[in-house]
Design an enzyme around this catalytic site. Structure first.
Site, PDB file in Angstrom:
ATOM      1  N   TYR A 151       0.834  -1.203   0.000  1.00 43.44           N
ATOM      2  CA  TYR A 151       0.000   0.000   0.000  1.00 43.44           C
ATOM      3  C   TYR A 151       0.872   1.258   0.000  1.00 43.44           C
ATOM      4  O   TYR A 151       0.600   2.212  -0.745  1.00 43.44           O
ATOM      5  CB  TYR A 151      -0.907  -0.016   1.225  1.00 43.44           C
ATOM      6  CG  TYR A 151      -1.804   1.191   1.371  1.00 43.44           C
ATOM      7  CD1 TYR A 151      -2.998   1.282   0.664  1.00 43.44           C
ATOM      8  CD2 TYR A 151      -1.464   2.231   2.237  1.00 43.44           C
ATOM      9  CE1 TYR A 151      -3.824   2.379   0.799  1.00 43.44           C
ATOM     10  CE2 TYR A 151      -2.281   3.337   2.377  1.00 43.44           C
ATOM     11  CZ  TYR A 151      -3.462   3.408   1.660  1.00 43.44           C
ATOM     12  OH  TYR A 151      -4.279   4.498   1.801  1.00 43.44           O
ATOM     13  N   LYS A 155       0.964   4.372  -2.790  1.00 46.59           N
ATOM     14  CA  LYS A 155       0.709   5.776  -2.460  1.00 46.59           C
ATOM     15  C   LYS A 155       1.915   6.659  -2.795  1.00 46.59           C
ATOM     16  O   LYS A 155       1.752   7.813  -3.200  1.00 46.59           O
ATOM     17  CB  LYS A 155       0.335   5.910  -0.979  1.00 46.59           C
ATOM     18  CG  LYS A 155      -1.039   5.345  -0.643  1.00 46.59           C
ATOM     19  CD  LYS A 155      -2.142   6.021  -1.457  1.00 46.59           C
ATOM     20  CE  LYS A 155      -3.529   5.529  -1.068  1.00 46.59           C
ATOM     21  NZ  LYS A 155      -4.594   6.125  -1.894  1.00 46.59           N
TER      22      LYS A 155
END
Length: 333
Positions: A151, A155
């Site tokens: 993740y 990002k």
């Protein structure tokens, strides 16, 4: 005419709260997500709030499907004014316990899904020379933490694309606007449906904010997109500042605390759904709503949202104060 707004990841969490917030302003809202049970429930909430809802089941990792969804939105609701990218998935596990195909899947949804949505929006907005794209980012796009490597990588990548696109739009003098909203820990259902290999139930790192706080920032950013980014929550600003001034100390701090702070004291349910490959709110699932299971611990307001809107002297003073506070806390560990 009311705005036409597209929200990806609209079946739960920040996406759902944002769709409802736009609906409360009378917008025509296209809700994009995989889980049809959650989509139907979210569409009803948008309509109860006063908006028009068009739920579309789509996997944002599939560019052709996103493009088809965008075409349907314009055919049924009209030209898209605002596109909000929220959809994501993740895996809670140490890096070495995440399979390569799982890492790829997270990247396809949480990074390329934003690319696909942005491209579909730009293909329609650029010829009209108007429109706004809001990217929902994260403090973890500035600072990676343990147990969320896939993740965090997505990002970080999203920030790079956002900055490149901003420069390109300014080069061509376009009136299409792109902005990002950097989120803190938010009380969303993800902690109950993301694939997890942790021994205990996953949790957001406190302080935790309610999805409506995040949604308010998304709507504001859509109305005022000339700011390159907005920040929600003291934890977001503090994380960014701390990583700038003391990255090595933060590495050690997170190495000591990052595992425990992302887990509750409750053992993880071995039957917990995982939405990496299939939606947890699919045909055989249930509607999870916008909120996660941390309502009692979640904050309903964010002074940093106000400070992010008014980023003059007060914003600078706040950043300086946060810098000193975070530096003191990190060193104290």
């Amino acid at each position: 005419m009311s705005q036409v707004v597209v929200v990806t990841g609209a079946s739960g969490g920040i996406g759902r709260a944002s769709a409802v917030a736009f609906g409360a302003r009378g917008a025509r809202v296209a809700l994009l997500a995989r889980g049809e049970v959650g989509l139907r429930a979210a569409a009803k909430e948008v309509e109860r709030a006063g908006g028009t809802a068009l739920p579309i089941a789509v996997d944002t990792a599939d560019h052709a499907a996103v493009e088809a969804a965008a075409a349907r939105v314009e055919s049924e609701l009209g030209p898209i004014d605002v596109w909000v990218n929220v959809a994501f998935t993740s895996v809670f596990a140490p890096f070495t316990e995440i399979a390569p195909e799982e890492f790829r899947r997270v990247t396809e949804v949480s990074y390329l899904g934003y690319v696909h949505g942005t491209r579909a929006a730009l293909d329609r907005m650029l010829p009209r020379d108007r429109g706004t794209i809001v990217q929902v980012g994260s403090a973890l796009g500035f600072r990676g933490i343990p147990l969320q490597s896939a993740y965090c990588g997505a990002k970080h990548a999203l920030r790079g694309v956002h900055e490149s696109l901003l420069c390109e739009l300014r080069h061509r003098g376009s009136k299409v606007a792109v902005t990002m909203v950097q989120m803190p820990a938010v009380n969303t259902p993800q902690f109950s449906w993301v694939l997890s290999r942790l021994p205990h139930h996953a949790q957001p790192v406190p302080p935790i904010y309610q999805p409506e706080v995040a949604a308010g920032a998304v709507v504001y950013a859509a109305d005022h997109p000339r700011r390159r980014e907005y920040w929600v929550g003291a934890s977001t600003v503090g994380t960014i500042v701390a990583n700038k001034i003391a990255p090595g100390l933060l590495d050690r701090y997170l190495g000591r605390t990052g595992y425990a702070s992302q887990q509750t004291g409750q053992p993880r349910d071995p039957e917990q759904p995982a939405n990496l490959w299939e939606p947890a709110d699919g045909a055989a699932g249930r509607d999870f709503g916008a909120h996660g299971v941390f309502d009692e611990r979640s904050i309903r307001r964010s002074p940093q949202v106000w400070a992010s809107r008014h980023h003059g002297l007060l914003g600078a003073m706040g950043a300086a104060a946060l810098t000193a506070l975070v530096a003191t806390q990190v060193r104290a560990r």
